[in-house]
Design a protein around this motif. Sequence first.
Motif, PDB file in Angstrom:
ATOM      1  N   ALA A 124      55.660  62.852  58.237  1.00 38.09           N
ATOM      2  CA  ALA A 124      55.914  61.671  58.727  1.00 38.09           C
ATOM      3  C   ALA A 124      57.470  61.203  58.987  1.00 38.09           C
ATOM      4  N   GLY A 125      58.287  62.125  58.398  1.00 36.24           N
ATOM      5  CA  GLY A 125      59.752  61.927  58.416  1.00 36.24           C
ATOM      6  C   GLY A 125      60.148  62.869  59.462  1.00 36.24           C
ATOM      7  N   GLY A 126      59.371  63.615  59.847  1.00 36.31           N
ATOM      8  CA  GLY A 126      59.870  64.859  60.762  1.00 36.31           C
ATOM      9  C   GLY A 126      60.432  66.045  60.439  1.00 36.31           C
ATOM     10  N   VAL A 127      60.315  66.509  59.053  1.00 38.95           N
ATOM     11  CA  VAL A 127      61.353  67.492  58.301  1.00 38.95           C
ATOM     12  C   VAL A 127      60.200  68.502  58.040  1.00 38.95           C
ATOM     13  N   VAL A 128      59.250  68.618  58.522  1.00 36.82           N
ATOM     14  CA  VAL A 128      58.167  69.625  58.138  1.00 36.82           C
ATOM     15  C   VAL A 128      57.840  70.197  59.767  1.00 36.82           C
ATOM     16  N   GLU A 129      57.428  71.660  59.869  1.00 38.88           N
ATOM     17  CA  GLU A 129      56.958  71.945  60.931  1.00 38.88           C
ATOM     18  C   GLU A 129      55.649  71.354  61.311  1.00 38.88           C
ATOM     19  N   GLU A 130      55.381  71.016  62.460  1.00 48.29           N
ATOM     20  CA  GLU A 130      54.234  70.387  63.007  1.00 48.29           C
ATOM     21  C   GLU A 130      53.010  71.396  62.685  1.00 48.29           C
ATOM     22  N   THR A 131      53.040  72.523  62.589  1.00 52.04           N
ATOM     23  CA  THR A 131      52.035  73.484  62.586  1.00 52.04           C
ATOM     24  C   THR A 131      51.478  73.546  60.849  1.00 52.04           C
ATOM     25  N   VAL A 132      52.254  72.974  60.044  1.00 48.69           N
ATOM     26  CA  VAL A 132      52.143  73.030  58.724  1.00 48.69           C
ATOM     27  C   VAL A 132      50.778  72.022  58.272  1.00 48.69           C
ATOM     28  N   ASP A 133      49.730  72.575  57.781  1.00 47.92           N
ATOM     29  CA  ASP A 133      48.585  71.835  57.222  1.00 47.92           C
ATOM     30  C   ASP A 133      49.045  71.329  55.828  1.00 47.92           C
ATOM     31  N   PRO A 134      49.211  70.178  55.564  1.00 48.64           N
ATOM     32  CA  PRO A 134      49.481  69.613  54.252  1.00 48.64           C
ATOM     33  C   PRO A 134      48.271  69.879  53.295  1.00 48.64           C
ATOM     34  N   VAL A 135      47.089  69.724  53.667  1.00 45.29           N
ATOM     35  CA  VAL A 135      46.113  69.878  52.456  1.00 45.29           C
ATOM     36  C   VAL A 135      45.951  71.379  52.184  1.00 45.29           C
ATOM     37  N   ALA A 136      46.069  72.366  53.405  1.00 50.19           N
ATOM     38  CA  ALA A 136      45.709  73.666  52.856  1.00 50.19           C
ATOM     39  C   ALA A 136      46.969  74.100  52.274  1.00 50.19           C
ATOM     40  N   THR A 137      48.131  73.676  52.676  1.00 50.85           N
ATOM     41  CA  THR A 137      49.422  74.254  52.034  1.00 50.85           C
ATOM     42  C   THR A 137      49.351  73.780  50.373  1.00 50.85           C
ATOM     43  N   SER A 138      48.939  72.636  50.161  1.00 52.59           N
ATOM     44  CA  SER A 138      48.980  71.767  48.838  1.00 52.59           C
ATOM     45  C   SER A 138      48.090  72.690  47.998  1.00 52.59           C
ATOM     46  N   GLU A 139      46.835  73.350  48.663  1.00 56.52           N
ATOM     47  CA  GLU A 139      45.818  74.221  47.890  1.00 56.52           C
ATOM     48  C   GLU A 139      46.258  75.524  47.562  1.00 56.52           C
ATOM     49  N   ARG A 140      47.222  75.961  48.070  1.00 56.71           N
ATOM     50  CA  ARG A 140      47.981  77.039  47.869  1.00 56.71           C
ATOM     51  C   ARG A 140      48.172  77.448  46.591  1.00 56.71           C
ATOM     52  N   ILE A 141      48.644  76.165  45.655  1.00 55.85           N
ATOM     53  CA  ILE A 141      49.041  76.121  44.286  1.00 55.85           C
ATOM     54  C   ILE A 141      47.753  76.570  43.589  1.00 55.85           C
ATOM     55  N   PHE A 142      46.532  76.239  43.741  1.00 61.37           N
ATOM     56  CA  PHE A 142      45.176  76.899  43.313  1.00 61.37           C
ATOM     57  C   PHE A 142      45.125  78.369  43.356  1.00 61.37           C
ATOM     58  N   ASN A 143      45.432  78.872  44.511  1.00 65.28           N
ATOM     59  CA  ASN A 143      45.396  80.550  44.620  1.00 65.28           C
ATOM     60  C   ASN A 143      46.281  81.121  43.977  1.00 65.28           C
ATOM     61  N   SER A 144      47.601  80.618  44.046  1.00 63.11           N
ATOM     62  CA  SER A 144      48.730  81.285  43.404  1.00 63.11           C
ATOM     63  C   SER A 144      48.627  81.352  41.840  1.00 63.11           C
ATOM     64  N   TYR A 145      48.235  79.923  41.457  1.00 63.71           N
ATOM     65  CA  TYR A 145      48.186  79.588  39.703  1.00 63.71           C
ATOM     66  C   TYR A 145      46.968  80.585  39.254  1.00 63.71           C
ATOM     67  N   ARG A 146      45.888  80.482  40.005  1.00 63.09           N
ATOM     68  CA  ARG A 146      44.596  81.102  39.574  1.00 63.09           C
ATOM     69  C   ARG A 146      44.838  82.582  39.457  1.00 63.09           C
ATOM     70  N   ASN A 147      45.645  83.417  40.575  1.00 57.60           N
ATOM     71  CA  ASN A 147      45.923  84.679  40.513  1.00 57.60           C
ATOM     72  C   ASN A 147      46.708  85.202  39.352  1.00 57.60           C
ATOM     73  N   LEU A 148      47.934  84.353  39.193  1.00 54.30           N
ATOM     74  CA  LEU A 148      48.761  84.673  37.867  1.00 54.30           C
ATOM     75  C   LEU A 148      48.121  84.305  36.684  1.00 54.30           C
ATOM     76  N   TRP A 149      47.397  83.430  36.459  1.00 53.57           N
ATOM     77  CA  TRP A 149      46.749  82.917  35.168  1.00 53.57           C
ATOM     78  C   TRP A 149      45.663  84.100  35.009  1.00 53.57           C
ATOM     79  N   ALA A 150      44.957  84.748  35.904  1.00 55.66           N
ATOM     80  CA  ALA A 150      44.068  85.822  35.573  1.00 55.66           C
ATOM     81  C   ALA A 150      44.833  87.217  35.399  1.00 55.66           C
ATOM     82  N   GLU A 151      45.897  87.571  35.902  1.00 55.87           N
ATOM     83  CA  GLU A 151      46.685  88.535  35.705  1.00 55.87           C
ATOM     84  C   GLU A 151      47.281  88.529  34.191  1.00 55.87           C
ATOM     85  N   LEU A 152      47.564  87.285  33.768  1.00 59.40           N
ATOM     86  CA  LEU A 152      48.221  87.220  32.524  1.00 59.40           C
ATOM     87  C   LEU A 152      47.175  87.119  31.361  1.00 59.40           C
TER      88      LEU A 152
END
Length: 446
Positions: free
Chosen positions: A235-263
């Motif tokens: 809304a403040g115009g400081v993120v690329e318009e092509t970024v999907d906020p919801v999809a990007t935030s869900e990356r934390i699920f994938n990154s976290y779970r992959n690392l947690w599984a490895e550990l």
Amino acid sequence: MDADWHNEPTDYRQLGKLPRSQGPMEAARLGPLSITSASVDEDLLELPWHIALEEWPVQNLAALPRGISRHVVRFAHMGGSVVAVKETTEHVARHEYHMLRKLQRLNAPCVEPVAVIAGRRNAAGEELKPALVTRHLRFSMPYRAVFSQTLRRATLTRLIDAQALLLVRLHLLGFYWGDVSLSNTLFRRDAGAFAAYLVDAETGELYPELSTGQREYDLEIGRVNIAGELMDLMAGGVVEETVDPVATSERIFNSYRNLWAELTEMESFEFGQRWRVNARIRRLNELGFDVEEYSIKTAPGESLVQLQPKVVDAGHHQRRLLRLTGIDVQENQARRLLNDLDAYRADTGPQQDEQISAHNWVKHLFEPIVKAIPRELSGKLEPAEVVHQVLEHRWYISEAQHRNVPLAEAVQAYIDDVLRHRRDEAAIVLDPGSGGPGLADYDDAG
């Protein structure tokens, strides 16, 4: 044990020292303060505790970028350092103070608690909110400061990966955060990536071990909060318009779970594949974790072996670099510097003792780079990040010029072409017209 000053309310006069801005008569009217601190630091008394935080004089404040907070937060000069001061309730301040103390003892990446200040009153005798004081993490930035004119997708990815790693480390310690967000995190550059630090622990709790439900709830909180923060940035115009906020935030699920599984996950393999034990440990080391203990189970009459890492500890490369050189840096910085140290040893004498080779590397490479940085530019980046970037710059210009560029030449080229044009990350001055960074070149990590 904390120096628990609040057992006996402490008057300025009892410490034999008055704030420079206060005379004896005014200090007497202000009454005693109740201070809980790990150590008695009289510089605390130089701050204007008799004034509401949002009204503190400019001369007490440090101009550093602040994240979003539900409380009034200010950065202030205290002695020779900078502290963050947050007004809140006494119960919350004491809970967060002691939680941060516990996390520090567990070597968790978090800010350092300094004190809880209660019993505050203004000159009219009216009660003021208690305050939590934490030490400012040098060279750190709130996520809103990590942008130029537009926050790039790649930078968002690195921020969220750093957030996921922080959450994994905290969960391994048994810490339930309860308010996972970019706003409650500080970021430091880490050799092309970011290192994340917990900055707000008021909703946190420590347990012997977290349940799957607790971990999943923390993840869900993070997903929702980060999506909202990214929408706010868009809304403040400081993120690329092509970024999907919801999809990007869900990356934390994938990154976290992959690392947690490895550990943490159990791995099964045939008895003849015992080499997979060392392979698993090497993978964990590459992720920056040490395996201090692991369990191997075999069943009678079966050829399967089950491997379960028991204790994993972050900072594998940090500890190796610290042991060899005494240099304490971020994990990715340590990995990058160790790569150069190993290459230096291979070039100068592979049979030489590793400790001696490391000493020579510090003397002939690390220290010359740091000492070559002009004093007026020393606040641009922390020394380890400068060394990392010089080594990267040397590689790039050597490739471009098809020759092995000498170190001194590469250092000077980096200073002239890169470092002089960066903003000062040791003290980032706010644009008073916007309430945030007015200029920036943050979005170039990597």
